[in-house]
Scaffold this motif. Structure first.
Motif, PDB file in Angstrom:
ATOM      1  N   ALA A 196      -1.131  12.223 -54.036  1.00 56.84           N
ATOM      2  CA  ALA A 196      -1.932  12.851 -53.805  1.00 56.84           C
ATOM      3  C   ALA A 196      -3.228  12.636 -55.007  1.00 56.84           C
ATOM      4  CB  ALA A 196      -2.104  14.254 -54.158  1.00 56.84           C
ATOM      5  N   GLY A 197      -3.501  11.735 -55.432  1.00 57.48           N
ATOM      6  CA  GLY A 197      -4.443  12.197 -56.256  1.00 57.48           C
ATOM      7  C   GLY A 197      -5.415  10.734 -56.362  1.00 57.48           C
ATOM      8  N   LEU A 198      -4.560  10.215 -55.020  1.00 58.89           N
ATOM      9  CA  LEU A 198      -6.062   9.260 -54.602  1.00 58.89           C
ATOM     10  C   LEU A 198      -7.045  10.161 -53.611  1.00 58.89           C
ATOM     11  CD1 LEU A 198      -6.249   5.878 -53.831  1.00 58.89           C
ATOM     12  CD2 LEU A 198      -4.977   6.110 -51.762  1.00 58.89           C
ATOM     13  N   SER A 199      -6.529  10.558 -53.341  1.00 61.22           N
ATOM     14  CA  SER A 199      -7.497  11.069 -52.463  1.00 61.22           C
ATOM     15  C   SER A 199      -8.229  12.397 -52.866  1.00 61.22           C
ATOM     16  CB  SER A 199      -6.553  11.516 -50.818  1.00 61.22           C
ATOM     17  OG  SER A 199      -6.106  10.362 -50.531  1.00 61.22           O
ATOM     18  N   ALA A 200      -7.795  12.553 -54.158  1.00 62.90           N
ATOM     19  CA  ALA A 200      -8.458  13.934 -54.549  1.00 62.90           C
ATOM     20  C   ALA A 200     -10.367  14.125 -54.523  1.00 62.90           C
ATOM     21  CB  ALA A 200      -7.613  14.418 -55.542  1.00 62.90           C
ATOM     22  N   GLU A 201     -10.568  12.627 -54.674  1.00 63.68           N
ATOM     23  CA  GLU A 201     -11.315  13.129 -55.407  1.00 63.68           C
ATOM     24  C   GLU A 201     -12.851  12.731 -53.588  1.00 63.68           C
ATOM     25  OE1 GLU A 201     -12.976  10.360 -58.251  1.00 63.68           O
ATOM     26  OE2 GLU A 201     -11.125   9.746 -58.300  1.00 63.68           O
ATOM     27  N   SER A 202     -11.755  13.012 -52.297  1.00 60.66           N
ATOM     28  CA  SER A 202     -12.295  12.712 -51.643  1.00 60.66           C
ATOM     29  C   SER A 202     -12.030  14.706 -50.205  1.00 60.66           C
ATOM     30  CB  SER A 202     -11.378  12.147 -50.346  1.00 60.66           C
ATOM     31  OG  SER A 202     -11.751  10.156 -50.306  1.00 60.66           O
ATOM     32  N   GLY A 203     -11.432  15.283 -52.248  1.00 59.15           N
ATOM     33  CA  GLY A 203     -11.961  16.419 -50.909  1.00 59.15           C
ATOM     34  C   GLY A 203     -10.709  16.632 -50.337  1.00 59.15           C
ATOM     35  N   LEU A 204      -9.971  15.921 -50.579  1.00 56.79           N
ATOM     36  CA  LEU A 204      -8.088  17.233 -50.615  1.00 56.79           C
ATOM     37  C   LEU A 204      -6.716  16.638 -51.300  1.00 56.79           C
ATOM     38  CD1 LEU A 204      -7.915  14.206 -47.450  1.00 56.79           C
ATOM     39  CD2 LEU A 204      -8.589  16.407 -47.028  1.00 56.79           C
ATOM     40  N   GLY A 205      -6.452  17.970 -51.345  1.00 60.52           N
ATOM     41  CA  GLY A 205      -6.349  18.961 -52.258  1.00 60.52           C
ATOM     42  C   GLY A 205      -4.990  18.030 -52.345  1.00 60.52           C
ATOM     43  N   ALA A 233       6.198  -8.483 -58.110  1.00 57.33           N
ATOM     44  CA  ALA A 233       6.294  -9.395 -59.688  1.00 57.33           C
ATOM     45  C   ALA A 233       5.590  -7.979 -60.125  1.00 57.33           C
ATOM     46  CB  ALA A 233       5.293 -10.520 -59.573  1.00 57.33           C
ATOM     47  N   VAL A 234       4.554  -7.571 -59.533  1.00 56.01           N
ATOM     48  CA  VAL A 234       4.130  -6.023 -60.266  1.00 56.01           C
ATOM     49  C   VAL A 234       4.140  -4.811 -58.850  1.00 56.01           C
ATOM     50  CG1 VAL A 234       1.471  -5.737 -60.864  1.00 56.01           C
ATOM     51  CG2 VAL A 234       2.203  -7.533 -60.931  1.00 56.01           C
ATOM     52  N   PHE A 235       4.503  -3.603 -59.802  1.00 57.83           N
ATOM     53  CA  PHE A 235       4.337  -1.966 -59.366  1.00 57.83           C
ATOM     54  C   PHE A 235       3.503  -1.679 -59.872  1.00 57.83           C
ATOM     55  CE2 PHE A 235       5.734   2.547 -59.077  1.00 57.83           C
ATOM     56  CZ  PHE A 235       6.178   2.338 -57.865  1.00 57.83           C
ATOM     57  N   VAL A 236       2.647  -0.832 -58.746  1.00 60.70           N
ATOM     58  CA  VAL A 236       1.445   0.285 -59.258  1.00 60.70           C
ATOM     59  C   VAL A 236       1.464   1.246 -58.052  1.00 60.70           C
ATOM     60  CG1 VAL A 236      -1.320   0.478 -59.956  1.00 60.70           C
ATOM     61  CG2 VAL A 236       0.488  -2.231 -59.230  1.00 60.70           C
ATOM     62  N   SER A 237       1.450   2.265 -59.397  1.00 63.62           N
ATOM     63  CA  SER A 237       2.033   4.290 -59.280  1.00 63.62           C
ATOM     64  C   SER A 237       0.170   4.335 -59.303  1.00 63.62           C
ATOM     65  CB  SER A 237       2.994   4.195 -59.687  1.00 63.62           C
ATOM     66  OG  SER A 237       3.053   5.825 -58.710  1.00 63.62           O
ATOM     67  N   ILE A 238       0.149   5.115 -58.177  1.00 65.08           N
ATOM     68  CA  ILE A 238      -1.854   5.636 -57.989  1.00 65.08           C
ATOM     69  C   ILE A 238      -1.830   6.761 -57.997  1.00 65.08           C
ATOM     70  CG2 ILE A 238      -3.721   5.618 -57.403  1.00 65.08           C
ATOM     71  CD1 ILE A 238      -3.445   2.233 -56.810  1.00 65.08           C
ATOM     72  N   GLY A 239      -2.215   7.408 -59.179  1.00 66.96           N
ATOM     73  CA  GLY A 239      -1.955   8.840 -58.612  1.00 66.96           C
ATOM     74  C   GLY A 239      -0.726   9.866 -57.653  1.00 66.96           C
ATOM     75  N   THR A 240       0.187   9.720 -58.683  1.00 65.52           N
ATOM     76  CA  THR A 240       1.646   9.895 -58.341  1.00 65.52           C
ATOM     77  C   THR A 240       1.926  11.350 -59.017  1.00 65.52           C
ATOM     78  OG1 THR A 240       3.025   8.485 -59.023  1.00 65.52           O
ATOM     79  CG2 THR A 240       1.724   8.751 -56.548  1.00 65.52           C
ATOM     80  N   SER A 241       2.858  12.023 -59.053  1.00 67.14           N
ATOM     81  CA  SER A 241       3.121  13.046 -60.075  1.00 67.14           C
ATOM     82  C   SER A 241       4.477  12.830 -60.900  1.00 67.14           C
ATOM     83  CB  SER A 241       3.467  14.803 -59.251  1.00 67.14           C
ATOM     84  OG  SER A 241       4.449  14.390 -58.084  1.00 67.14           O
ATOM     85  N   GLY A 242       5.364  11.511 -60.078  1.00 63.89           N
ATOM     86  CA  GLY A 242       5.941  11.497 -60.448  1.00 63.89           C
ATOM     87  C   GLY A 242       7.691  12.687 -60.647  1.00 63.89           C
TER      88      GLY A 242
END
Length: 237
Positions: A10-19, A166-175
Motif C-alpha cells: 500500500a505504501g507504493l500508492s499512498a502518495e497517489s491518494g490511496l490510503g 538474485a534480488v528481492f525488493v519489498s516496497i511500501g509493505t507493513s510486513g
C-alpha cells in the motif's frame, strides 16, 4: 527466471491518494474490516461491501501513478522478463504507469467475479449485490479481490520466482500480512540479496540485507536509477 523480484504494498500508492487500512482517516476508517473485507461480511451484507468497493473504485479512478510507479515501469521496460513484479495492491496504477506484467496476488479492484460459476469480467464504475453474472446470470457478483481468510492468487508462481531470484525488493509493505510477509525469508534462503524500501521500518525489517527509508516517490526512484545505471554498464548499446 527473473533476476529481480519486486513486492509492492500500500505504501507504493499512498502518495497517489490511496490510503491503507491502517490509516486513521479516510475511507478505511469509516468501515470495519470484518464487514467489508471478509467472506463473512459479504454474506451478512453484500450491498455494504459493494458500496465500499464502489467508493474505492471511484477513488482509484480519480488517482494517478506517482514517481514510484513510473520508476518501476521504466525498470520493467529495461529489464523485461528479468523483472517480476508482484503486488498486494488491487489498484491499477502500475499498469497505468506503463507496466505490462503485474501479478496481483490480492486481485484487482477493476475486475468482478461470480461466486457461483467463477466467471470474471471488467468492473463497471458502480456495482450492486443483485447484479447478474454475465455468464450464468446468477446473483453472485462480488469484487475480484482476495479478502482476509482467503488464499491469494498465483502463490505457486510467486514461490518459484522467489526461489530463483538474485534480488528481492519489498516496497511500501507493513510486513504484517502473510503470506507476503514471509517472502523475504524465502528469498533469503534462496541466496537473494534483500532490500526494503519503505516510509518506516516494517515488522520484518530485521530480515533484510539493506534498508532505505523515505517516501516511495523518492526512495524507489533512486533505487531504480541505480539498478538502471548498473544495467547500462553491463549491457552497453
Amino acid at each position: 527466471m527473473p533476476a529481480i523480484v519486486v513486492l509492492s504494498g500500500a505504501g507504493l500508492s499512498a502518495e497517489s491518494g490511496l490510503g491503507t487500512f491502517r490509516d486513521t482517516s479516510g475511507l478505511w476508517a469509516r468501515y470495519d474490516l470484518r464487514d467489508v473485507a471478509t467472506p463473512e461480511g459479504f454474506a451478512r451484507n453484500p450491498q455494504l461491501v459493494h458500496d465500499f468497493y464502489n467508493a474505492r473504485r471511484a477513488n482509484a479512478l480519480a488517482s494517478e501513478p506517482n514517481a514510484a510507479h513510473r520508476a518501476l515501469a521504466r525498470l520493467e521496460a529495461a529489464l523485461g522478463l528479468e523483472m517480476y513484479c508482484v503486488t498486494q495492491n488491487i489498484d491499477p496504477l502500475l499498469e497505468q504507469a506503463g507496466m505490462r506484467r503485474v501479478v496481483h496476488m490480492h486481485g484487482q479492484l477493476m475486475r468482478m467475479q461470480c461466486a457461483g460459476c467463477g466467471h470474471r469480467w471488467d468492473a463497471p464504475a458502480s456495482t450492486r449485490a443483485d447484479d447478474p453474472c454475465p455468464a450464468c446470470n446468477g446473483p453472485h457478483t462480488r469484487p475480484d479481490v482476495v479478502w482476509f481468510g482467503e488464499i491469494p492468487y498465483y502463490m505457486d508462481e510467486i514461490a518459484e520466482a522467489l526461489e530463483s531470484c538474485a534480488v528481492f525488493v519489498s516496497i511500501g509493505t507493513s510486513g504484517s500480512v502473510y503470506p507476503a510477509a514471509g517472502f523475504v525469508q524465502i528469498a533469503r534462503e534462496a541466496g537473494a540479496h534483500t532490500v526494503e524500501l519503505n516510509l518506516e521500518a516494517s515488522e520484518t525489517a530485521s530480515q533484510f540485507d539493506e534498508l532505505r527509508q523515505g517516501p516511495a516517490s523518492a526512495v524507489v526512484a533512486q533505487w531504480v536509477e541505480e539498478i538502471l545505471s548498473a544495467h547500462r554498464d553491463t549491457n552497453p548499446v
